[in-house]
Design a protein around this motif. Sequence first.
Motif, PDB file in Angstrom:
ATOM      1  N   GLU A  13      41.955  18.891  -6.046  1.00 59.62           N
ATOM      2  CA  GLU A  13      41.832  19.175  -4.626  1.00 59.62           C
ATOM      3  C   GLU A  13      42.947  20.109  -4.146  1.00 59.62           C
ATOM      4  O   GLU A  13      42.726  20.965  -3.270  1.00 59.62           O
ATOM      5  N   LYS A  14      44.143  19.979  -4.732  1.00 57.38           N
ATOM      6  CA  LYS A  14      45.296  20.752  -4.263  1.00 57.38           C
ATOM      7  C   LYS A  14      45.324  22.168  -4.819  1.00 57.38           C
ATOM      8  O   LYS A  14      45.800  23.083  -4.162  1.00 57.38           O
ATOM      9  N   GLU A  15      44.841  22.355  -6.042  1.00 64.31           N
ATOM     10  CA  GLU A  15      44.978  23.650  -6.703  1.00 64.31           C
ATOM     11  C   GLU A  15      43.741  24.522  -6.482  1.00 64.31           C
ATOM     12  O   GLU A  15      42.612  24.020  -6.499  1.00 64.31           O
ATOM     13  N   PRO A  16      43.934  25.824  -6.310  1.00 60.29           N
ATOM     14  CA  PRO A  16      42.774  26.727  -6.223  1.00 60.29           C
ATOM     15  C   PRO A  16      41.964  26.699  -7.517  1.00 60.29           C
ATOM     16  O   PRO A  16      42.518  26.577  -8.609  1.00 60.29           O
ATOM     17  N   THR A  17      40.666  26.835  -7.394  1.00 55.15           N
ATOM     18  CA  THR A  17      39.775  26.703  -8.549  1.00 55.15           C
ATOM     19  C   THR A  17      40.107  27.723  -9.629  1.00 55.15           C
ATOM     20  O   THR A  17      40.160  27.388 -10.814  1.00 55.15           O
ATOM     21  N   HIS A  18      40.362  28.976  -9.235  1.00 56.97           N
ATOM     22  CA  HIS A  18      40.571  30.018 -10.235  1.00 56.97           C
ATOM     23  C   HIS A  18      41.902  29.830 -10.965  1.00 56.97           C
ATOM     24  O   HIS A  18      42.064  30.291 -12.089  1.00 56.97           O
ATOM     25  N   LEU A  25      41.566  14.097  -9.690  1.00 57.84           N
ATOM     26  CA  LEU A  25      40.889  14.646  -8.507  1.00 57.84           C
ATOM     27  C   LEU A  25      41.889  15.143  -7.468  1.00 57.84           C
ATOM     28  O   LEU A  25      41.629  16.126  -6.760  1.00 57.84           O
ATOM     29  N   LYS A  26      43.047  14.457  -7.383  1.00 48.32           N
ATOM     30  CA  LYS A  26      44.077  14.923  -6.446  1.00 48.32           C
ATOM     31  C   LYS A  26      44.583  16.307  -6.847  1.00 48.32           C
ATOM     32  O   LYS A  26      44.779  17.174  -6.002  1.00 48.32           O
ATOM     33  N   VAL A  27      44.787  16.490  -8.142  1.00 48.58           N
ATOM     34  CA  VAL A  27      45.230  17.795  -8.626  1.00 48.58           C
ATOM     35  C   VAL A  27      44.160  18.840  -8.352  1.00 48.58           C
ATOM     36  O   VAL A  27      44.453  19.961  -7.905  1.00 48.58           O
TER      37      VAL A  27
END
Length: 1215
Positions: free
Chosen positions: A1042-1047, A1038-1040
Motif C-alpha cells: 500500500e505504501k510503495e508505488p507499484t512500479h 499488504l502494508k508495504v
Amino acid sequence: MPRKAFISDLQKAVAGVQVVGIADVHPGGDDGEFTFQCLADGESFQISALVPDVSEYPSNHTYMIFAPDDAPASVASALADIADSATGKSIIQMLELASRNLESTDRDGDQQMLDSQEDFEDLDDESDDDEVDEYFPDDDMAPKPVLGKQDTASSIEGYIKPTSEFRHRIRSDLMTAKAHGFKVGHLGGLLDGLGCYISLSTRLSKLGISEEAMQAWQVEASEYLVVIFHYPNGYKSMDSLKSYDAPTARRNFGVRVGISSTYKPTMQEAIRAFTVLNKEDEKRRGKESQAESQSTLHKGFRNSFISRPLNELLDERFPTLLHYRYNGMPWSGAEQFYNDHYGSRHAHSDLGLSDQYLEPENASATYPALVSADHIHESPTQEHSLPLIGMQFVLRHFVRCTEFCLICFTKMPDDLQAIKPYVCDKPLCLYQYMSLGFGPSIEHEILSQPKVVDLLISFCYSSARLGRLKDFPTGLSLMVPPSGSYEQDYINQQQQHYSAWNAQPAVAPPVSTTIGAEQVQMVRYNAVAQEILFEDKKEKCPFRAGDWIILRTTDDPGWPMHCRVSDTSLYPTVHVAEPVIPASINQGLANPAQYSTYGNQYNPTPSLAAQTLPQPVAPVAINEFRPAKFYTYNQNFDEMDDFHKREAIYALLDILPNVNDMKQYLARKAQSPLSSWIDRLPPAVLGILRWIIASNRACIMQAEEEDESGLSKKGEERLYGMAGWTQFRFAMGAPDKERRFIHAVRETTERLKLKYPTLFAWHGSPLVNWHSIIREGLHFNDTAHGRAYGHGVYHSLDFNTSMGYCGYGPASHTWPVSDLKVGSALALNEIVNAPKEYVSASPHLVVAQLDWIQTRYLFVKTNTNNYTTVPTSTKEVKPLQSIDQDPNMRPKGCSDSLIIPIHAVSGSRRPQSRSVKAANKRRKATGSSAYDPIDLDADDDDDGASIATLDEDLTIFEDEDIYMPQPDTDPLPTPNSTKGKSKASGFLSKLVGSKSSKPLTDYVPGTLDYSTLPMLQPPAWATSSATKRLQRDFKELLKVQEKEPTHELGWHIDADKIENMYQWIVELHSFDQTLPLAKDMKAKGHKSIVLELRFGKDYPMSPPFVRVIRPRFLGFQQGGGGHVTAGGALCMELLTNNGWSAVSSIESVLLQVRMAMSSLDPKPARLDNHGRQDYGVGEAVEAYIRSCNVHGWTVPAGFREMAYGGDQDTSHGYY
C-alpha cells in the motif's frame, strides 16, 4: 603448509590415482577445486569437488561435491552423504570414500576398500582427542537443535500431543514468569508440541549491580541478561523434568546464558548457542565472542564473561539440583550436598537428612527482590514454572558470581570480597581456569590497559621480593629453573612482613629439597654462533628442542643467560636462541647492598660497602667455545616451598619484557597470541603473567589525562590536587558492595540529618600489601602498623600522613623494567560521614564498619628522589562537575586541596538531570546515560527503557482455549473470513486503507484470471501458530504494497483473491527494460511472472515452496538462467533448510527471487519460445528436490505433503 599439502595431494591424484572406478582427476578453475570421473549405476559421471577453505587442509577442511545435471537423484544424494563423511580426509581418502559409497567397480567387478593404514591413523588421532576431552564427559549428550517433529521414535521421546491442557500449562508457566518481572519470548513450534526455544530476560539495571562491577564484567546497564531454554522434543513442564534422570533431562532440556541488546535472540542466535562445536571451532568462536564483548558497541546475543562456566553448571548439575530442591533443600543446601556427595550413589529417601543441608541460606538482603526470589520456596502448593526456576537459578550465580568458584562452584570464603569472579584454592580448579580459557585475555588487557598490567606486575614483584606473597599459581605444573640455578643473583634474603614500623631482619632461605633438578652440567658455549658443544657425544642429549635453560660461562658466572633450545638435530652441537638477560642483573639492581634503607625512607646513595662491589658488566661476545654450565627448566613449581616459589616468581618476572614491548609485539602480530613469542617468553613466565592478571579481583581503570583538545572521555574522571601522580579508578569488594554502601549512607544520613553524607580520606599501605589488597579487599585481619587507636581500617585527611604508611622500598624491590616504576601507592576512599561513630576520629580516622568504606581511586607515584616535590611542568585541570565536600573534613592532596569529580560516585547519587520523575511519569534523559544501575527508589514495574515486546510473544498469553469451545477443530481462518462482512470490505479494508498510487508501468493490478490457476483448499494439517504467523506476514506484506508505488515495488498480491493462508499468488512485474527477460516478456505479451508460494505447517521454521506458474523459462540446459529450474521451481539456497531463517520476511524473499531472475550471471533468464502450457506442481517438486540433491542442500521435512497441499499422490502433474 596447508596449501602445499593440498597441492601435493592433488598432484599425486592427477599423476595417477589407484582407486577403483575413479579416473581423470584434474584441477578445477577455482582455488581448491578439482574434478574426476566416477563410475556409478553403470555410467561414468564427471564429479566436481571443492575445498572451500584450503588453509584448513588436511585436518579440519570440508568438501563440497557436485554431480552433473544429468545424474540421477540417487547419485546426488550419495554425494551429499560423502561430503559429510569426508571432512578432514585427504583427497585420496575422499576418492576412496566416493568409490565405495557409489559402489564403483572395475572391469573385473572388484570394489574399492578404504586404505586401512590411513584409517587406523585417523583412529589413533581420535583416541588422542578423546583423552584431551575427558573434562567434558557430557559433550555427546549436549542438545542439538531439532525444530520440528521427526519420524523416528527416538526423536520424539517425551513428546506430548498439543492438547488444550498442554497449551494451558505453557501459558500458565510463562505468565508466572512474566508476573515475576521477566520478559518472555519464544521461537519455534511451542504451542504445537514441536522443538522450540523460550527466552526469559531482564535488564541488567534491575539487578542491583554496581557500575564498577558492570565495567569489570564488560556489560552495560541497558543490556539484557537473556536465558534461552531449549526443548528439542517439545515443551516439558517441571512435572516432566522431575521424572527424568539426568541424561534424559539433558536430551529434552537445555539452557544457555548470554547478554543481548534486545530481550530475545533471533532463531540463528538461539541455534548457534546450542550448537556443539569441535575444539577448533569452539576456540575460534571463543575469540570472536571475546572480541565482541570487548567492543564498544554490542549487538545481538553474545556470551557474557561467565556464560561458559554457567552453561556447564546448568548442563551438568541443574537437573540433579532440582531433585535435591524437591527433597526440602534450599539452593545452598542442594549445591553443598552435590559437592559433598559427588560421585556417590544415594537413594532419594536418603537425601537431605543432615540439618546442614536444610538450613535456609543467609543471602545479602541488599539484592533486589528480582534476584533473591525463590519460586519453589514461595509457592509450595502451586504448579511450578520451569523457565522461572531456571532463570532464578541463573540470577543466583550471575549476580553473585564472586561468591562461587568458577570451576567447582563451591562457596568461596565469606570474608573474600571481590568484584570479579575467580576460582577456589584447589589446584585443579586453578589449572582448569587457566588452561581451559576461562580467564581473561592477557593480550586484550595488555593492548587496552597497559598501565594497569604494569601496575599488577609491579605489585606482585614487590610482594614476592619482600617475602609478603602468600598465594601462588599452584596446580599449573609450571616448569621453572631449580633454585640453585640463581646462585648469587639474588643474595638479599626475603624480609617477612616488611613495613615502615616492624621491618624484620632477613630470613635465611630453607635448604633446597630439589637436589636432582639442580644438577649442573658442563659444556662449551659460543656466544657469537649461539651454540652449545657437549664433550661426550655418546651421552644422550639432556633436553629437547623447545626447552629453556640457564647458561653461565666460567669467565662470567654472574651473567646468567636464559635461552630457548632451538635445534638438537646436530647433537653434540646444540643451537639456542638469542639469550635473555634478567633485567635486574642487566641494570645492576639485583644486589641490595648497593642501597641502604632506614625506616621507610629510600636513600639512593650507595653505601661505602656497595661502592667497592664490582658492577656487572656485559661480557664481550667472542667467536669461540668457552667453558660453561647450564641448568634446565625442569623443576615443578608446585613442589617447591614458599620461599623458593617467591624466588622463582621474581626471578622469572626479571626476564619478562616490559609491557610496552609486549604491546608492540601484539600490535605487529595482530592475529597471534603472546605465546607465539617463543624465543622471548618461556612458558613458565607466560603462566605467571596470566595468573597475575586473572587473579586480580578488583576493577582498576586508568583515569587518563586530557589531550590538548580536552576531548579525552576519561579526562573528567581525574581528580584535582594530585599533580605528578598516576591516577586509576579503583573499585573493590563484592558486586553488591556499592549497594550496601549506599544503604549505609542513606540510613546514616536520615538518622543523623547529615548535610554532607560522605567524606573522602586517604589510606596508605606499603607496596608489598597491594597485591593482596586488590584480591582480598580492605580489612584489618592483620596488624602491620600497630593498633594504637583501635581496630579498624586507618584513614587520614592529610596526604602526608598516609604517605608515612606507604613505606618506600629500595629500587631493587620494584619491577626493574616497569614503565611506571612504582615507588608507592595509596587509595582514596569514600566513607560515611559519621566521625563520632568511628573507632577513632583523631589523629586518624579508624573505621571498623567495612560497609561504610568504598574505594574510589588508586594513586601511584614513580620512584623519584623526592616524592613530595610537585613537578612544575605538570598542569592540572579542575573537573567541570565536582562533589560538594564537608568543609571541616576536606582531604588535602600533594599539591592542593582535593577537588573530586562527580564521576567518582555511583550514578544514583549524581545530580538527577539525567532522569526525572514528574507527575508519576518518567521523562526522557537529558544526560549521556539514561539508566541508573542501582537506583534504590526505582519502580520495579517501570519498563520504560526496555525493548517493546513483539506481537508474536504477546499472543502466547492469549489463551483462546478459554473463549473457544473447540479450539482444535475450529475452521481455518482466512483473510476473508470476516464474520458477516463482504469480501471487498473485509480483510483487505481492515488491514490497509483505500489509498492508491498512479502506476508508472504497463502492469495493471487485478487483471490476472485466477480461474486458470491451481487454487487449493485450506489444508487439514494447518496449525494455529503457522496460521497466525502467516496472517501477520500477509498483513505486513499488504502494508508495504500500500505504501510503495507499484512500479517501484515490482510485485503485487491480490488480497481479495486469497482464500487460503497456505497458498499465495504473487505477480512479479516492471523488470528493467534492458534485461533479456523483460524484452522476451514484452515480445510475448506477458505483463508479469506469476509465482505461487505454498506454506507448510512448520512455517516459519521451514521455508515456503516458491515456484513459477507462468510463463515458462528456458532451462539451464537450453541456455537459460534466472535460477528457475526446468520444472519451474526456484534453485535458491534461501528456500531450503540450509539457507532459510525463521526471521526472514516474505518481502525479502520476493526481493531476492526478483534479483535472482534479473541476474545475468552466469546466464540471463529467458522465456521458452515453444509456447507450452503452465508449469505443473509435480514437475516443480521433482526439480526442487533434484536441485537440492545436486547442491547438497537439505529438503525440508514433509516437503511433498506441503507442496502438494496435503495430498501425497504425485500422479497428477498440475495440482
